[in-house]
Design an enzyme around this catalytic site. Structure first.
Site, PDB file in Angstrom:
ATOM      1  CD  GLU A   1      40.358 -62.484  47.484  1.00  0.00           C
ATOM      2  OE1 GLU A   1      39.549 -61.701  47.992  1.00  0.00           O
ATOM      3  OE2 GLU A   1      40.066 -63.663  47.202  1.00  0.00           O
TER       4      GLU A   1
ATOM      5  CE1 TYR B   1      43.337 -50.928  40.650  1.00  0.00           C
ATOM      6  CE2 TYR B   1      45.533 -50.561  41.533  1.00  0.00           C
ATOM      7  CZ  TYR B   1      44.327 -50.068  41.060  1.00  0.00           C
ATOM      8  OH  TYR B   1      44.124 -48.707  40.996  1.00  0.00           O
ATOM      9  CB  VAL B   2      47.559 -52.816  36.303  1.00  0.00           C
ATOM     10  CG1 VAL B   2      48.539 -51.818  35.698  1.00  0.00           C
ATOM     11  CG2 VAL B   2      48.117 -54.237  36.235  1.00  0.00           C
TER      12      VAL B   2
ATOM     13  N   GLY C   1      47.291 -51.257  29.764  1.00  0.00           N
ATOM     14  CA  GLY C   1      47.489 -51.258  28.315  1.00  0.00           C
ATOM     15  C   GLY C   1      48.933 -51.455  27.892  1.00  0.00           C
TER      16      GLY C   1
ATOM     17  N   GLY D   1      50.718 -54.257  29.033  1.00  0.00           N
ATOM     18  CA  GLY D   1      51.050 -55.667  29.226  1.00  0.00           C
ATOM     19  C   GLY D   1      51.366 -56.051  30.661  1.00  0.00           C
ATOM     20  CB  ILE D   2      51.605 -54.103  33.819  1.00  0.00           C
ATOM     21  CG1 ILE D   2      52.740 -53.205  33.306  1.00  0.00           C
ATOM     22  CG2 ILE D   2      51.779 -54.411  35.306  1.00  0.00           C
ATOM     23  CD1 ILE D   2      52.775 -51.811  33.910  1.00  0.00           C
TER      24      ILE D   2
ATOM     25  CG  ASN E   1      35.605 -55.576  36.163  1.00  0.00           C
ATOM     26  OD1 ASN E   1      35.943 -55.075  35.092  1.00  0.00           O
ATOM     27  ND2 ASN E   1      36.417 -55.681  37.199  1.00  0.00           N
TER      28      ASN E   1
ATOM     29  CE1 TYR F   1      42.041 -62.122  35.077  1.00  0.00           C
ATOM     30  CE2 TYR F   1      39.869 -61.290  35.647  1.00  0.00           C
ATOM     31  CZ  TYR F   1      41.231 -61.345  35.874  1.00  0.00           C
ATOM     32  OH  TYR F   1      41.776 -60.631  36.915  1.00  0.00           O
TER      33      TYR F   1
ATOM     34  CD  GLU G   1      31.758 -76.763  35.209  1.00  0.00           C
ATOM     35  OE1 GLU G   1      31.781 -76.839  36.457  1.00  0.00           O
ATOM     36  OE2 GLU G   1      32.708 -77.117  34.496  1.00  0.00           O
TER      37      GLU G   1
END
Length: 169
Positions: A87, A90-91, A97, A99-100, A128, A135, A147
């Site tokens: 869902e 968020y960082v 930047g 790697g979190i 976004n 991703y 698709e």
């Protein structure tokens, strides 16, 4: 940067709700957030939780500061079986930047694999680009493009109307 990813606890809900609001501001929809800290506590930390959550924390002088979260829940695919929906990922901007976000996403994927999920899916706003690129770089497929799937939602009055319809004989 030194950080830790761990399962969220009820105590983390104040930080999670804070970051949910930060994410909503970033997504230009702060007025859409209606959930409370108490609802998060109730829905995520009981005998049958509606969601799971991981948090990212960094060392601070008096302990740790929570700087990111990943909130997920299980769904079911009639084609593939057990699946997971991410869902939120968020960082906080000042901690990006390092790697979190990648570690949070990887940890969610580990949970999905442990629960024998065939899929991990999520939604991203069309504007976004940084998140879509992130991703895609990890191997995600954009099903809208690939698709032609569209995300459909019933809520508010449309959900009420649908629930109140009855089949006439």
């Amino acid at each position: 940067m030194n950080f830790n990813i761990r399962p969220a606890t009820k105590v983390d809900c104040k930080d999670i709700i804070r970051m949910i609001m930060e994410l909503a501001v970033y997504e230009k929809m702060p007025d859409q957030v209606k959930i409370s800290c108490e609802e998060l506590e109730r829905d995520g930390f009981n005998q049958n939780p509606f969601f799971g959550c991981l948090v990212a924390e960094v060392p601070e002088e008096d302990g740790f500061a929570t700087v990111g979260y990943a909130l997920y829940f299980y769904i079911y695919s009639t084609w593939k079986g057990r699946s997971m929906h991410l869902e939120d990922l968020y960082v906080m901007p000042q901690f990006r930047g390092f790697g979190i976000g990648k570690s949070l996403l990887s940890a969610v994927a580990q949970v999905a694999k442990e629960k024998q999920c065939a899929r991990l899916q999520l939604s991203v706003l069309d504007w976004n680009t940084p998140s879509r690129d992130f991703y895609a770089a990890k191997g995600a497929q954009d099903l809208t493009v690939k698709e032609g799937w569209h995300l459909i939602r019933f809520d508010g009055q449309s959900l009420d109307n649908l629930a109140n319809e009855t089949q006439k004989n």
